[in-house]
Design a protein around this motif. Sequence first.
Motif, PDB file in Angstrom:
ATOM      1  N   UNK A   1       0.811  -1.219   0.000  1.00  0.00           N
ATOM      2  CA  UNK A   1       0.000   0.000   0.000  1.00  0.00           C
ATOM      3  C   UNK A   1       0.843   1.267   0.000  1.00  0.00           C
ATOM      4  N   UNK A   2       1.914   1.298   0.789  1.00  0.00           N
ATOM      5  CA  UNK A   2       2.732   2.515   0.876  1.00  0.00           C
ATOM      6  C   UNK A   2       3.229   2.944  -0.500  1.00  0.00           C
ATOM      7  N   UNK A   3       3.632   1.985  -1.326  1.00  0.00           N
ATOM      8  CA  UNK A   3       4.123   2.335  -2.660  1.00  0.00           C
ATOM      9  C   UNK A   3       2.982   2.810  -3.561  1.00  0.00           C
ATOM     10  N   UNK A   4       1.769   2.267  -3.364  1.00  0.00           N
ATOM     11  CA  UNK A   4       0.623   2.714  -4.164  1.00  0.00           C
ATOM     12  C   UNK A   4       0.258   4.163  -3.834  1.00  0.00           C
ATOM     13  N   UNK A   5       0.363   4.510  -2.556  1.00  0.00           N
ATOM     14  CA  UNK A   5       0.010   5.872  -2.146  1.00  0.00           C
ATOM     15  C   UNK A   5       0.947   6.911  -2.744  1.00  0.00           C
ATOM     16  N   UNK A   6       2.162   6.497  -3.119  1.00  0.00           N
ATOM     17  CA  UNK A   6       3.092   7.420  -3.773  1.00  0.00           C
ATOM     18  C   UNK A   6       2.552   7.889  -5.116  1.00  0.00           C
ATOM     19  N   UNK A   7       1.661   7.105  -5.718  1.00  0.00           N
ATOM     20  CA  UNK A   7       0.989   7.505  -6.963  1.00  0.00           C
ATOM     21  C   UNK A   7      -0.350   8.161  -6.679  1.00  0.00           C
ATOM     22  N   UNK A   8      -1.118   7.596  -5.737  1.00  0.00           N
ATOM     23  CA  UNK A   8      -2.499   8.032  -5.536  1.00  0.00           C
ATOM     24  C   UNK A   8      -2.611   9.399  -4.867  1.00  0.00           C
ATOM     25  N   UNK A   9      -1.804   9.654  -3.854  1.00  0.00           N
ATOM     26  CA  UNK A   9      -1.898  10.942  -3.158  1.00  0.00           C
ATOM     27  C   UNK A   9      -1.530  12.119  -4.058  1.00  0.00           C
ATOM     28  N   UNK A  10      -0.413  12.069  -4.795  1.00  0.00           N
ATOM     29  CA  UNK A  10      -0.125  13.181  -5.717  1.00  0.00           C
ATOM     30  C   UNK A  10      -1.212  13.373  -6.770  1.00  0.00           C
ATOM     31  N   UNK A  11      -1.829  12.273  -7.216  1.00  0.00           N
ATOM     32  CA  UNK A  11      -2.892  12.404  -8.214  1.00  0.00           C
ATOM     33  C   UNK A  11      -4.107  13.098  -7.625  1.00  0.00           C
ATOM     34  N   UNK A  12      -4.446  12.769  -6.366  1.00  0.00           N
ATOM     35  CA  UNK A  12      -5.544  13.458  -5.685  1.00  0.00           C
ATOM     36  C   UNK A  12      -5.231  14.952  -5.568  1.00  0.00           C
ATOM     37  N   UNK A  13      -4.028  15.276  -5.129  1.00  0.00           N
ATOM     38  CA  UNK A  13      -3.645  16.671  -4.940  1.00  0.00           C
ATOM     39  C   UNK A  13      -3.637  17.432  -6.261  1.00  0.00           C
ATOM     40  N   UNK A  14      -3.090  16.799  -7.291  1.00  0.00           N
ATOM     41  CA  UNK A  14      -3.012  17.451  -8.604  1.00  0.00           C
ATOM     42  C   UNK A  14      -4.412  17.740  -9.152  1.00  0.00           C
ATOM     43  N   UNK A  15      -5.286  16.738  -9.100  1.00  0.00           N
ATOM     44  CA  UNK A  15      -6.642  16.926  -9.630  1.00  0.00           C
ATOM     45  C   UNK A  15      -7.399  17.957  -8.817  1.00  0.00           C
ATOM     46  N   UNK A  16      -7.221  17.935  -7.518  1.00  0.00           N
ATOM     47  CA  UNK A  16      -7.884  18.901  -6.645  1.00  0.00           C
ATOM     48  C   UNK A  16      -7.514  20.324  -7.048  1.00  0.00           C
ATOM     49  N   UNK A  17      -6.230  20.578  -7.182  1.00  0.00           N
ATOM     50  CA  UNK A  17      -5.782  21.941  -7.490  1.00  0.00           C
ATOM     51  C   UNK A  17      -6.157  22.371  -8.916  1.00  0.00           C
ATOM     52  N   UNK A  18      -6.267  21.403  -9.817  1.00  0.00           N
ATOM     53  CA  UNK A  18      -6.659  21.735 -11.193  1.00  0.00           C
ATOM     54  C   UNK A  18      -8.146  22.004 -11.314  1.00  0.00           C
ATOM     55  N   UNK A  19      -8.955  21.265 -10.580  1.00  0.00           N
ATOM     56  CA  UNK A  19     -10.400  21.265 -10.810  1.00  0.00           C
ATOM     57  C   UNK A  19     -11.211  22.086  -9.812  1.00  0.00           C
ATOM     58  N   UNK A  20     -10.760  22.185  -8.565  1.00  0.00           N
ATOM     59  CA  UNK A  20     -11.619  22.826  -7.558  1.00  0.00           C
ATOM     60  C   UNK A  20     -11.826  24.312  -7.762  1.00  0.00           C
ATOM     61  N   UNK A  21     -10.859  25.105  -8.264  1.00  0.00           N
ATOM     62  CA  UNK A  21     -11.148  26.543  -8.408  1.00  0.00           C
ATOM     63  C   UNK A  21     -12.407  26.807  -9.234  1.00  0.00           C
ATOM     64  N   UNK A  22     -12.621  26.030 -10.289  1.00  0.00           N
ATOM     65  CA  UNK A  22     -13.800  26.275 -11.136  1.00  0.00           C
ATOM     66  C   UNK A  22     -15.079  25.766 -10.504  1.00  0.00           C
ATOM     67  N   UNK A  23     -14.949  24.963  -9.421  1.00  0.00           N
ATOM     68  CA  UNK A  23     -16.137  24.406  -8.781  1.00  0.00           C
ATOM     69  C   UNK A  23     -16.560  25.206  -7.571  1.00  0.00           C
ATOM     70  N   UNK A  24     -15.694  26.115  -7.124  1.00  0.00           N
ATOM     71  CA  UNK A  24     -16.031  26.911  -5.953  1.00  0.00           C
ATOM     72  C   UNK A  24     -16.602  28.255  -6.410  1.00  0.00           C
ATOM     73  N   UNK A  25     -17.782  28.672  -5.912  1.00  0.00           N
ATOM     74  CA  UNK A  25     -18.371  29.954  -6.328  1.00  0.00           C
ATOM     75  C   UNK A  25     -17.381  31.091  -6.103  1.00  0.00           C
ATOM     76  N   UNK A  26     -17.175  31.876  -7.153  1.00  0.00           N
ATOM     77  CA  UNK A  26     -16.251  33.003  -7.036  1.00  0.00           C
ATOM     78  C   UNK A  26     -14.797  32.607  -7.131  1.00  0.00           C
ATOM     79  N   UNK A  27     -14.545  31.278  -7.338  1.00  0.00           N
ATOM     80  CA  UNK A  27     -13.163  30.793  -7.342  1.00  0.00           C
ATOM     81  C   UNK A  27     -12.353  31.302  -8.482  1.00  0.00           C
TER      82      UNK A  27
END
Length: 442
Positions: A416-442
């Motif tokens: 699992x630890x090695x899988x999280x090295x891929x999954x956590x950065x992907x979560x963070x990357x997608x969050x920062x790319x997508x959330x500004x347009x989803x937040x009102x006034x973002x």
Amino acid sequence: MVLPATRARGLVAATKAAQRRRRVDSGGGSPSPEPASRRAAVYVHWPYCEKRCSYCNFNKYIPRGVEEAAVRNCLVTEVHTLLRLSGVRRVESVFFGGGTPSLASPHTVAAVLEAVAQSAHLPADSEVTLEANPTSAPASRLAEFGAAGVNRLSIGLQSLDDTELQLLGRTHSSSDALRTLAEARRLFPGRVSVDLMLGLPAQQVGPWLRQLQELLHHCDDHLSLYQLSLERGTALFAQVQQGALPAPDPELAAEMYQEGRAMLQEAGFRQYEVSNFARNGALSTHNWTYWQCGQYLGIGPGAHGRFMLQGAEGRTREARIQTLEPDNWMKEVMLFGHGTRKRVPLGKLELLEEALTMGLRTDVGLTHQHWQQFEPPLTLWDIFGTNREVKELLEQDLLLLDHRGLRCSWKGLAVLDSLLLTLLPQLQKTWHQRTPSLVPGG
């Protein structure tokens, strides 16, 4: 720790308190399920031990003239305060950890449980776990804890090899461990967990597997396998650094883990979490709350908690840490009603990172429904469905992403630890790319 003259009186009080709690619960009936924001588990930290084990860097202290009544009163006070601040109305489980909580008196355990029941609904059948070391838990004392309200034991067995036990600084022998385990199973049938360590210095695969095979002849329905972690500041760490002991071999440890989990699977155990195995449905309710990113209150010196303050704006969950040193913690509890030293608000991304990290430790993983409880603007499909690296993990049969959600395969749980090295950065990357347009006034 407890004077003989007061022990009998304490046991009577403990038994009466436990009986009173059960009567109140059975008389009032079971209330309707509370929302997640009003449910929590409670962890109670007893910080004292007879001695410090060579591998341990937990928040624990060797008692010298501890006034248990004062500690008990502070634990009770902090229970009332934190339950009030959190607005929690139903406590799902209580776990007494440490340290060595089996050194505390049953009266202390009963007083804490009664405090929980006074401030929230604590169903009579709630899981109440006590950690115990074989040397501090003779049969008569285990029975007293049962009378006080404990219904599950977690026994720190660690090894069935006396040489290894001496290396670890344990105060019990393998025969002590098996004797305590037999008594525990007699008193708490189906509700006894044992710990076994792997990856010790100079430990070999074959002898360790024979230990595990021997343990299967004696254990109950829950077993935990923990790999030794050499922590700076411990005696074992110093011995390895100085060359007095060989460094643990990570490849041998990985082989022990793989062979051990296969042996447990063959014996009918479900690996429901990276280190935990159960059969006959004997999962740890309390630990499941952690892995499902549920709320929990930390009571006692150095305890950790995760919960939302009642009436907090924006429904922000906090990570809280209680003051480490017992005497200072007690002073703060007497002054303020609790000894919280550090409070850290968790942002939405941090909460999702925790949900991902903890949820994937289990064989259930993260279901789509569970992920939505944290109100993310992105689904699991949005985050991981099209990523090339994640697709490679799916093709290697390490991960599964389907209509149920995201989870590790049996093979993937081991890495699992090695899988999280891929999954956590992907979560963070997608969050920062997508959330500004989803937040009102973002």
